[in-house]
Design a protein around this motif. Sequence first.
Motif, PDB file in Angstrom:
ATOM      1  N   GLU A 137       0.819  -1.212   0.000  1.00 50.50           N
ATOM      2  CA  GLU A 137       0.000   0.000   0.000  1.00 50.50           C
ATOM      3  C   GLU A 137       0.853   1.263   0.000  1.00 50.50           C
ATOM      4  OE1 GLU A 137      -3.889  -0.661   2.456  1.00 50.50           O
ATOM      5  OE2 GLU A 137      -2.295  -1.717   3.501  1.00 50.50           O
ATOM      6  N   LEU A 138       2.172   1.088   0.098  1.00 49.97           N
ATOM      7  CA  LEU A 138       3.079   2.227   0.180  1.00 49.97           C
ATOM      8  C   LEU A 138       3.908   2.361  -1.097  1.00 49.97           C
ATOM      9  CD1 LEU A 138       2.260   2.308   3.124  1.00 49.97           C
ATOM     10  CD2 LEU A 138       4.658   2.278   3.778  1.00 49.97           C
ATOM     11  N   SER A 139       4.288   3.594  -1.424  1.00 50.52           N
ATOM     12  CA  SER A 139       5.145   3.812  -2.588  1.00 50.52           C
ATOM     13  C   SER A 139       6.569   3.361  -2.271  1.00 50.52           C
ATOM     14  CB  SER A 139       5.150   5.293  -2.942  1.00 50.52           C
ATOM     15  OG  SER A 139       5.812   6.016  -1.933  1.00 50.52           O
ATOM     16  N   GLY A 140       7.403   3.286  -3.309  1.00 55.98           N
ATOM     17  CA  GLY A 140       8.782   2.846  -3.122  1.00 55.98           C
ATOM     18  C   GLY A 140       9.531   3.701  -2.104  1.00 55.98           C
ATOM     19  N   ALA A 146      10.327   3.134   5.658  1.00 58.24           N
ATOM     20  CA  ALA A 146      10.022   2.091   6.649  1.00 58.24           C
ATOM     21  C   ALA A 146      11.256   1.233   6.908  1.00 58.24           C
ATOM     22  CB  ALA A 146       8.863   1.222   6.173  1.00 58.24           C
ATOM     23  N   SER A 147      12.016   0.963   5.854  1.00 60.62           N
ATOM     24  CA  SER A 147      13.194   0.110   6.063  1.00 60.62           C
ATOM     25  C   SER A 147      14.278   0.872   6.832  1.00 60.62           C
ATOM     26  CB  SER A 147      13.707  -0.452   4.736  1.00 60.62           C
ATOM     27  OG  SER A 147      14.670   0.386   4.152  1.00 60.62           O
ATOM     28  N   ILE A 148      14.281   2.215   6.701  1.00 58.49           N
ATOM     29  CA  ILE A 148      15.201   3.005   7.530  1.00 58.49           C
ATOM     30  C   ILE A 148      14.767   2.928   8.999  1.00 58.49           C
ATOM     31  CG2 ILE A 148      16.028   5.340   8.048  1.00 58.49           C
ATOM     32  CD1 ILE A 148      15.934   5.884   5.000  1.00 58.49           C
ATOM     33  N   ALA A 149      13.455   3.015   9.219  1.00 59.28           N
ATOM     34  CA  ALA A 149      12.952   2.873  10.595  1.00 59.28           C
ATOM     35  C   ALA A 149      13.329   1.500  11.150  1.00 59.28           C
ATOM     36  CB  ALA A 149      11.433   3.058  10.618  1.00 59.28           C
ATOM     37  N   ARG A 150      13.230   0.462  10.303  1.00 56.42           N
ATOM     38  CA  ARG A 150      13.589  -0.889  10.737  1.00 56.42           C
ATOM     39  C   ARG A 150      15.064  -0.967  11.134  1.00 56.42           C
ATOM     40  NH1 ARG A 150      12.952  -5.407   6.305  1.00 56.42           N
ATOM     41  NH2 ARG A 150      14.700  -4.238   5.454  1.00 56.42           N
ATOM     42  N   SER A 151      15.908  -0.206  10.408  1.00 61.18           N
ATOM     43  CA  SER A 151      17.348  -0.266  10.705  1.00 61.18           C
ATOM     44  C   SER A 151      17.683   0.439  12.018  1.00 61.18           C
ATOM     45  CB  SER A 151      18.144   0.355   9.556  1.00 61.18           C
ATOM     46  OG  SER A 151      18.063   1.767   9.612  1.00 61.18           O
ATOM     47  N   LEU A 152      16.759   1.273  12.508  1.00 61.25           N
ATOM     48  CA  LEU A 152      17.045   2.045  13.722  1.00 61.25           C
ATOM     49  C   LEU A 152      16.356   1.484  14.964  1.00 61.25           C
ATOM     50  CD1 LEU A 152      16.543   5.634  12.221  1.00 61.25           C
ATOM     51  CD2 LEU A 152      18.733   4.572  12.805  1.00 61.25           C
ATOM     52  N   VAL A 153      15.448   0.522  14.768  1.00 59.98           N
ATOM     53  CA  VAL A 153      14.524   0.161  15.841  1.00 59.98           C
ATOM     54  C   VAL A 153      15.213  -0.464  17.051  1.00 59.98           C
ATOM     55  CG1 VAL A 153      13.937  -2.159  15.013  1.00 59.98           C
ATOM     56  CG2 VAL A 153      12.232  -0.822  16.252  1.00 59.98           C
ATOM     57  N   HIS A 154      16.323  -1.135  16.843  1.00 64.54           N
ATOM     58  CA  HIS A 154      17.006  -1.748  17.980  1.00 64.54           C
ATOM     59  C   HIS A 154      18.098  -0.829  18.514  1.00 64.54           C
ATOM     60  CE1 HIS A 154      18.799  -2.857  14.188  1.00 64.54           C
ATOM     61  NE2 HIS A 154      19.916  -3.240  14.766  1.00 64.54           N
ATOM     62  N   ASP A 155      18.003   0.440  18.131  1.00 59.42           N
ATOM     63  CA  ASP A 155      18.915   1.478  18.600  1.00 59.42           C
ATOM     64  C   ASP A 155      20.385   1.113  18.380  1.00 59.42           C
ATOM     65  OD1 ASP A 155      19.289   3.973  19.548  1.00 59.42           O
ATOM     66  OD2 ASP A 155      19.274   3.427  21.670  1.00 59.42           O
ATOM     67  N   PRO A 156      20.749   0.789  17.137  1.00 55.96           N
ATOM     68  CA  PRO A 156      22.141   0.411  16.882  1.00 55.96           C
ATOM     69  C   PRO A 156      23.041   1.643  16.891  1.00 55.96           C
ATOM     70  CG  PRO A 156      20.960   0.555  14.822  1.00 55.96           C
ATOM     71  CD  PRO A 156      19.961   0.860  15.895  1.00 55.96           C
ATOM     72  N   LYS A 157      24.315   1.433  17.085  1.00 52.49           N
ATOM     73  CA  LYS A 157      25.232   2.569  17.093  1.00 52.49           C
ATOM     74  C   LYS A 157      25.698   2.904  15.681  1.00 52.49           C
ATOM     75  CE  LYS A 157      26.771   2.353  21.803  1.00 52.49           C
ATOM     76  NZ  LYS A 157      26.471   1.008  22.325  1.00 52.49           N
ATOM     77  N   LEU A 158      25.623   1.911  14.799  1.00 54.66           N
ATOM     78  CA  LEU A 158      26.124   2.097  13.434  1.00 54.66           C
ATOM     79  C   LEU A 158      25.067   1.637  12.433  1.00 54.66           C
ATOM     80  CD1 LEU A 158      28.460   2.557  11.374  1.00 54.66           C
ATOM     81  CD2 LEU A 158      29.182   0.205  11.852  1.00 54.66           C
ATOM     82  N   VAL A 159      24.777   2.512  11.473  1.00 57.03           N
ATOM     83  CA  VAL A 159      23.816   2.128  10.437  1.00 57.03           C
ATOM     84  C   VAL A 159      24.538   2.073   9.095  1.00 57.03           C
ATOM     85  CG1 VAL A 159      21.641   2.662   9.285  1.00 57.03           C
ATOM     86  CG2 VAL A 159      21.928   3.199  11.709  1.00 57.03           C
ATOM     87  N   LEU A 160      24.434   0.931   8.421  1.00 52.69           N
ATOM     88  CA  LEU A 160      25.092   0.740   7.134  1.00 52.69           C
ATOM     89  C   LEU A 160      24.044   0.795   6.032  1.00 52.69           C
ATOM     90  CD1 LEU A 160      27.288  -2.291   8.250  1.00 52.69           C
ATOM     91  CD2 LEU A 160      27.999   0.103   8.114  1.00 52.69           C
ATOM     92  N   MET A 161      24.257   1.693   5.075  1.00 56.87           N
ATOM     93  CA  MET A 161      23.259   1.846   4.014  1.00 56.87           C
ATOM     94  C   MET A 161      23.905   1.579   2.668  1.00 56.87           C
ATOM     95  SD  MET A 161      21.150   5.186   5.258  1.00 56.87           S
ATOM     96  CE  MET A 161      20.259   5.159   6.811  1.00 56.87           C
ATOM     97  N   ASP A 162      23.331   0.614   1.937  1.00 55.62           N
ATOM     98  CA  ASP A 162      23.907   0.216   0.657  1.00 55.62           C
ATOM     99  C   ASP A 162      23.053   0.744  -0.492  1.00 55.62           C
ATOM    100  OD1 ASP A 162      25.349  -0.898  -1.318  1.00 55.62           O
ATOM    101  OD2 ASP A 162      25.007  -2.986  -0.752  1.00 55.62           O
ATOM    102  N   GLU A 163      23.416   1.887  -1.008  1.00 56.11           N
ATOM    103  CA  GLU A 163      22.666   2.544  -2.090  1.00 56.11           C
ATOM    104  C   GLU A 163      21.169   2.544  -1.825  1.00 56.11           C
ATOM    105  OE1 GLU A 163      23.741   1.713  -6.132  1.00 56.11           O
ATOM    106  OE2 GLU A 163      25.628   0.789  -5.511  1.00 56.11           O
ATOM    107  N   PRO A 164      20.758   3.061  -0.675  1.00 60.40           N
ATOM    108  CA  PRO A 164      19.346   2.915  -0.297  1.00 60.40           C
ATOM    109  C   PRO A 164      18.385   3.647  -1.222  1.00 60.40           C
ATOM    110  CG  PRO A 164      20.449   4.431   1.185  1.00 60.40           C
ATOM    111  CD  PRO A 164      21.518   3.817   0.329  1.00 60.40           C
TER     112      PRO A 164
END
Lengths: 254, 255
Positions: A137-140, A146-164
């Motif tokens: 139901e959501l656009s790309g 949402a996937s950025i929110a998923r990457s932050l949800v466990h409160d990590p210290k480092l976020v790795l983004m591969d051509e997001p």
Amino acid sequence: MSEAFIHLDGVKKIYRTRGEEFLAVSEATFDVEQGELVSLVGPSGCGKTTLLKILAGLHGFDAGTVRIGSKAQPFNPARDIGMVFQQPLLLKWRRIIENVMLPTEILGIPYDVARKRAYELLDLVGLKGHEEKYPYELSGGMQQRASIARSLVHDPKLVLMDEPFGALDALTREKMNLELLRIWGESKKTIIFVTHGITEAVFLGSRVVVLTAGPAKMADNFEVDIPFPRTLDVRNTEKFGEYTRRIYRLLGME
Amino acid sequence: MSRSNEQLQRYALAVLSHLILIAAWHFFVVYGKVPKVVMPTPYDTLQALVTPNYRWFENIAATAIEIFGGFLIAAIFGILCALLFSWFRWLEMFAMPLLVSLNMIPKVALGPLMIVWFKYGIWPNTLMAFAICFFPIVLTTARGLREVEPDLLDLVRTLRGSRWQLFTKIQLPGALPYIFSGMKVAAILAVAGAIVGEFLGSERGLGYLMLQVQVTLDTAAMFMAVILITLLGGILYGIVLGLERYFVVKDARIR
């Protein structure tokens, strides 16, 4: 000077397939301080994704040193890494809120805590009101939020983004660049952002690491001296142009 | 409102097309002056049901047991096999090529052998339905369990997720659409398997009945038997479809 949060020294990675050797990464030497947003930029085949996977602990390497965390800045590789990929890779049978909560389920974080945090993060990434929807139901662009929110949800210290934002259209991509800077500013995470977009790399990065291909090699590492918060206008400044020209030159495209 | 209206319209059209077929059948026979032994009218066909000595109920029950039983055993074993394959790679490498080879056997050709091994009856026919259903289920399920996005795998690995977590949270729900598409194919095949089994040798069942009435040229009863067999298959297919709606509804809407 205290130790850097992330320290790479002479990292080298060779892929071996059917007796042939392929140099994926070499001479990768750079430091990342906590709270930095570092762009890893380069053409395809320069090893930027490989380097990201080495940092994520998914790949081994053949030479050099990789250290994340220090005495003053503890880092637990099992809990402190968030990942965002080129595709949102949301589970289509789960609602957005449940998708965001996936890492907390794996880590065994209590449901109530996780749900509250997921709600806050969906608000942060601009998806308030979409929590109960399904991915289709959501656009790309929204799925990638949402996937950025998923990457932050466990409160990590480092976020790795591969051509997001690589799979998004140009307009959405610019919008997401601004959003990412805002999210980064508010969450104060250390982010390593892989891209092949030179403008994107300079616009987002507090530091840019340039990798070249054939043979894969680290070519440059410089701080981007443009203050935050940045607006799209900074791309028209003389300074910005100098940075992008510097990268183009390294990639032999001038 | 408009959505439910649209749905109503769709159902109405579907029912209409079936009714038109039955009407066309009726008028073709009546106005074409087709002899009853060649093709009965829909009404004659229905009349065949009240012919008492055909023991419809007993025959329907026998065929139903073969179809549903064969399908159920195939679904249980098929999914179980595929799960084991996904848990033990060496087992998959060992057994999968064998299954692919066995799948090449036209299962129907095994019929005479089954009779040699198990004599006449419900059991060999159930086995025939099973044999024909098993392969599509195991092959599609195994495929569905294999299709995990490598990046998602990485995501779980960075969080030190267990294999069980990967399986329950990503692999199995992701494989469900595959499992159901395998079961839908199998549901249709199960009917064919059971009926062929009955043709080859049996003492009960709708296929058996068809052979009996063929001798007396009771075409109406044969038509009725075909319709009942179709209905049995339709019911099985409907059940699978219903389960799919229930379990993969969010997935299905993506289409």
